[in-house]
Write a protein that holds these residues in place. Structure first.
Motif, PDB file in Angstrom:
ATOM      1  N   ALA A 156       0.868  -1.318   0.032  1.00  0.00           N
ATOM      2  CA  ALA A 156      -0.263  -0.059   0.092  1.00  0.00           C
ATOM      3  C   ALA A 156       0.833   0.970   0.017  1.00  0.00           C
ATOM      4  N   ILE A 157       1.853   1.378   0.879  1.00  0.00           N
ATOM      5  CA  ILE A 157       2.761   2.376   0.986  1.00  0.00           C
ATOM      6  C   ILE A 157       3.451   2.735  -0.289  1.00  0.00           C
ATOM      7  N   ASN A 158       3.949   1.566  -0.982  1.00  0.00           N
ATOM      8  CA  ASN A 158       4.699   1.775  -2.362  1.00  0.00           C
ATOM      9  C   ASN A 158       3.910   2.228  -3.540  1.00  0.00           C
ATOM     10  N   THR A 159       2.654   2.214  -3.512  1.00  0.00           N
ATOM     11  CA  THR A 159       1.525   2.558  -4.436  1.00  0.00           C
ATOM     12  C   THR A 159       1.565   3.996  -4.495  1.00  0.00           C
ATOM     13  N   ILE A 160       2.032   4.786  -3.520  1.00  0.00           N
ATOM     14  CA  ILE A 160       2.222   6.232  -3.559  1.00  0.00           C
ATOM     15  C   ILE A 160       3.524   6.791  -3.057  1.00  0.00           C
ATOM     16  N   GLY A 161       4.495   5.704  -2.826  1.00  0.00           N
ATOM     17  CA  GLY A 161       5.802   6.271  -2.390  1.00  0.00           C
ATOM     18  C   GLY A 161       6.538   6.927  -3.265  1.00  0.00           C
ATOM     19  N   ALA A 162       6.347   6.578  -4.463  1.00  0.00           N
ATOM     20  CA  ALA A 162       7.125   7.468  -5.740  1.00  0.00           C
ATOM     21  C   ALA A 162       6.686   8.723  -6.164  1.00  0.00           C
TER      22      ALA A 162
ATOM     23  N   GLY B 134       2.206   0.957 -13.517  1.00  0.00           N
ATOM     24  CA  GLY B 134       2.282  -0.594 -13.429  1.00  0.00           C
ATOM     25  C   GLY B 134       1.814  -0.796 -11.965  1.00  0.00           C
ATOM     26  N   LYS B 135       1.582  -2.174 -11.587  1.00  0.00           N
ATOM     27  CA  LYS B 135       1.282  -2.399 -10.389  1.00  0.00           C
ATOM     28  C   LYS B 135       2.291  -2.917  -9.135  1.00  0.00           C
ATOM     29  N   VAL B 136       2.095  -2.646  -7.904  1.00  0.00           N
ATOM     30  CA  VAL B 136       2.989  -2.947  -6.932  1.00  0.00           C
ATOM     31  C   VAL B 136       2.540  -4.170  -6.162  1.00  0.00           C
ATOM     32  N   ASP B 137       3.282  -5.079  -6.478  1.00  0.00           N
ATOM     33  CA  ASP B 137       2.945  -6.585  -5.919  1.00  0.00           C
ATOM     34  C   ASP B 137       3.932  -6.974  -4.718  1.00  0.00           C
ATOM     35  N   GLU B 138       3.510  -8.260  -4.101  1.00  0.00           N
ATOM     36  CA  GLU B 138       4.361  -8.722  -3.164  1.00  0.00           C
ATOM     37  C   GLU B 138       5.867  -8.835  -3.600  1.00  0.00           C
ATOM     38  N   LYS B 139       6.239  -9.315  -4.912  1.00  0.00           N
ATOM     39  CA  LYS B 139       7.542  -9.454  -5.274  1.00  0.00           C
ATOM     40  C   LYS B 139       8.261  -8.291  -5.396  1.00  0.00           C
ATOM     41  N   SER B 140       7.602  -7.179  -5.838  1.00  0.00           N
ATOM     42  CA  SER B 140       8.376  -5.981  -5.965  1.00  0.00           C
ATOM     43  C   SER B 140       8.574  -5.157  -4.704  1.00  0.00           C
TER      44      SER B 140
ATOM     45  N   SER C 150      -8.927   4.741  -2.219  1.00  0.00           N
ATOM     46  CA  SER C 150      -9.396   3.304  -2.573  1.00  0.00           C
ATOM     47  C   SER C 150      -9.158   2.922  -4.203  1.00  0.00           C
ATOM     48  N   ALA C 151      -9.951   4.099  -5.014  1.00  0.00           N
ATOM     49  CA  ALA C 151      -9.736   3.947  -6.403  1.00  0.00           C
ATOM     50  C   ALA C 151      -8.202   3.738  -6.936  1.00  0.00           C
ATOM     51  N   TRP C 152      -7.513   4.258  -6.354  1.00  0.00           N
ATOM     52  CA  TRP C 152      -5.975   4.565  -6.532  1.00  0.00           C
ATOM     53  C   TRP C 152      -5.310   2.938  -6.148  1.00  0.00           C
ATOM     54  N   LEU C 153      -5.728   2.560  -5.073  1.00  0.00           N
ATOM     55  CA  LEU C 153      -5.036   1.244  -4.522  1.00  0.00           C
ATOM     56  C   LEU C 153      -5.759   0.076  -5.560  1.00  0.00           C
ATOM     57  N   VAL C 154      -6.879   0.033  -5.893  1.00  0.00           N
ATOM     58  CA  VAL C 154      -7.808  -0.746  -6.889  1.00  0.00           C
ATOM     59  C   VAL C 154      -6.851  -0.869  -7.922  1.00  0.00           C
ATOM     60  N   LEU C 155      -6.482   0.500  -8.500  1.00  0.00           N
ATOM     61  CA  LEU C 155      -5.463   0.578  -9.824  1.00  0.00           C
ATOM     62  C   LEU C 155      -3.982   0.095  -9.561  1.00  0.00           C
ATOM     63  N   LYS C 156      -3.545   0.396  -8.483  1.00  0.00           N
ATOM     64  CA  LYS C 156      -2.062  -0.046  -8.442  1.00  0.00           C
ATOM     65  C   LYS C 156      -1.499  -1.240  -7.643  1.00  0.00           C
ATOM     66  N   ALA C 157      -2.543  -1.881  -6.492  1.00  0.00           N
ATOM     67  CA  ALA C 157      -2.124  -2.565  -5.765  1.00  0.00           C
ATOM     68  C   ALA C 157      -2.633  -4.071  -6.423  1.00  0.00           C
ATOM     69  N   THR C 158      -2.355  -5.072  -5.564  1.00  0.00           N
ATOM     70  CA  THR C 158      -2.766  -6.463  -6.105  1.00  0.00           C
ATOM     71  C   THR C 158      -3.158  -7.270  -4.777  1.00  0.00           C
ATOM     72  N   GLY C 159      -3.834  -8.449  -5.057  1.00  0.00           N
ATOM     73  CA  GLY C 159      -4.423  -9.116  -3.947  1.00  0.00           C
ATOM     74  C   GLY C 159      -5.422  -8.688  -3.066  1.00  0.00           C
ATOM     75  N   PRO C 160      -5.057  -9.060  -1.780  1.00  0.00           N
ATOM     76  CA  PRO C 160      -5.876  -8.759  -0.790  1.00  0.00           C
ATOM     77  C   PRO C 160      -6.058  -7.235  -0.588  1.00  0.00           C
ATOM     78  N   VAL C 161      -5.012  -6.478  -0.738  1.00  0.00           N
ATOM     79  CA  VAL C 161      -5.110  -5.044  -0.538  1.00  0.00           C
ATOM     80  C   VAL C 161      -5.868  -4.355  -1.523  1.00  0.00           C
ATOM     81  N   ALA C 162      -5.970  -4.799  -2.955  1.00  0.00           N
ATOM     82  CA  ALA C 162      -6.764  -4.298  -3.789  1.00  0.00           C
ATOM     83  C   ALA C 162      -8.240  -4.533  -3.515  1.00  0.00           C
ATOM     84  N   ASP C 163      -8.451  -6.062  -3.050  1.00  0.00           N
ATOM     85  CA  ASP C 163      -9.974  -6.229  -2.604  1.00  0.00           C
ATOM     86  C   ASP C 163     -10.470  -5.653  -1.489  1.00  0.00           C
ATOM     87  N   ARG C 164      -9.745  -5.248  -0.401  1.00  0.00           N
ATOM     88  CA  ARG C 164     -10.166  -4.811   0.578  1.00  0.00           C
ATOM     89  C   ARG C 164     -10.541  -3.270   0.266  1.00  0.00           C
ATOM     90  N   ALA C 165      -9.382  -2.504  -0.580  1.00  0.00           N
ATOM     91  CA  ALA C 165      -9.722  -1.105  -0.975  1.00  0.00           C
ATOM     92  C   ALA C 165     -11.007  -1.154  -1.937  1.00  0.00           C
TER      93      ALA C 165
END
Length: 384
Positions: free
Chosen positions: A54-60, A369-375, A190-205
């Motif tokens: 979540a933090i790295n979706t906006i960190g940059a 692009g999306k931020v995922d666990e691997k990144s 939430s709209a930003w997290l849905v766009l940029k995050a993956t997995g449970p973070v995006a689902d909860r957002a």
């Protein structure tokens, strides 16, 4: 002919009123999702990896987005000096609270991962929550107070006297506007997290964002109903020249029940703004349910644009009414800088604002692009 006479004083005042609105909307639609993500952080992410996502979706991009707030403050200082003097002094403690909260954000980003301690990181995560929630709330509270009128007056020698207090700002209508602001930015985050995050973070957002979009519709409607039935608007009852001197005391102002809605009868096209506010939030809700990521963010931006525009258009030509002495109220026609100052600033803005827009667009393109666990877990990653 003097160069600044190419654009008359009235037109320049209107242009700078519009530009101020553009800067506020740009701040709300860019840094707004940063504030929304911060507010959502403890709730959409349940472990350290999810919170890092979540933090790295906006960190940059958060630092660049905050430029719009600085530009807005600078525009108020240069184009509307009395507005700057009254608002930044009268709302001093509120501004201090906002700045304190915003200072927590960069510190939280930089320090939360410096120690491998759950307690340490959890503490900074809540600091990031404060950095998102407090500004979101206070910005809305400030708008609610502006709509009701601010307790200031001008003496005959143009000295400013502010006779309000911090806790008086926390009145019912202002808090309603504060809740609308929080809901609006949670929807956007939430709209930003849905766009940029993956997995449970995006689902909860998506779940939080859907609820926030519905809350925006309800709170925006309640705010409008309150303006119609419970709050008196301001109306100029004397002649006022659009090219006259910047002296607020040269006019007569009266209060009128439902006065903030009279512009919609005079200028029917203005109804587009509140319609966009409602439809944008409704469309964002539908898009979230349909898992349409990009259009969800666009509809959220549309709703924010409509809501902020509604405030400005409803109040026109007022920009800061006075509840203490209505004739001291600041308007587009009597609170601006000189003709020459507005013209020089416009030339500078025409040169540099497109550069800022172009650079911002380029940054988002590069970082798309999306931020995922691997990144965020890759040992070679530069993620927070």
């Amino acid at each position: 002919m003097i160069l600044h006479d190419l654009i008359d004083y009235e037109t320049l005042r209107i242009i700078w009123w519009v530009l101020l609105g553009v800067l506020l909307i740009a701040f709300a639609t860019t840094d707004g999702f940063d504030l929304g993500v911060g507010t959502l952080l403890p709730f959409v992410a349940k472990n350290d990896t999810e919170r890092r996502i979540a933090i790295n979706t906006i960190g940059a991009t958060w630092e660049g987005n905050q430029v719009w707030l600085i530009l807005g403050g600078g525009a108020i200082f240069a184009a509307w000096p009395p507005l700057y003097a009254v608002s930044f002094s009268g709302f001093y403690l509120a501004m201090f609270a906002i700045l304190f909260a915003l200072i927590l954000r960069p510190v939280g980003f930089k320090y939360r991962s410096k120690r491998d301690s759950a307690r340490w990181r959890n503490g900074w995560d809540w600091a990031l929550f404060v950095g998102g929630f407090v500004p979101s709330l206070i910005f809305g509270v400030a708008v609610g107070n502006v709509l009701q009128g601010v307790p200031f007056r001008f003496a005959d020698d143009m000295r400013i006297f502010y006779e309000g207090s911090f806790f008086a700002l926390l009145n019912p209508y202002a808090l309603l506007c504060g809740l609308l602001s929080v809901a609006m930015l949670i929807m956007h985050g939430s709209a930003w997290l849905v766009l940029k995050a993956t997995g449970p973070v995006a689902d909860r957002a998506r779940r939080f964002g859907s609820s926030a979009a519905l809350a925006v519709i309800v709170l925006f409607a309640l705010g409008g109903l309150y303006l119609w039935m419970g709050i008196s608007g301001y109306r100029i009852t004397s002649d006022i020249s659009p090219v006259g001197p910047s002296n607020p005391l040269l006019k007569a102002v009266t209060l009128q029940g439902g006065g903030w809605l009279t512009n919609y009868g005079t200028y029917p096209w203005m109804i587009v703004a509140p319609i966009l506010g409602f439809l944008g939030a409704a469309a964002a809700f539908i898009a979230m349910q349909a898992r349409r990521e990009v259009v969800t963010l666009l509809f959220s931006k549309l709703s924010i644009t409509g809501i902020i525009s509604t405030v400005g258009l409803s109040m026109f030509p007022f920009i800061l009414p006075s509840s203490l002495d209505p004739k001291s109220s600041l308007t587009v026609w009597d609170a601006s800088s000189s003709h020459q100052t507005l013209f020089i600033m416009l030339v500078v803005t025409v040169i540099f604002l497109p550069i800022i827009f172009a650079y911002t667009a380029w940054v988002y393109k590069v970082l798309w692009g999306k931020v995922d666990e691997k990144s965020v877990t890759d040992k070679n990653s530069h993620a927070y």
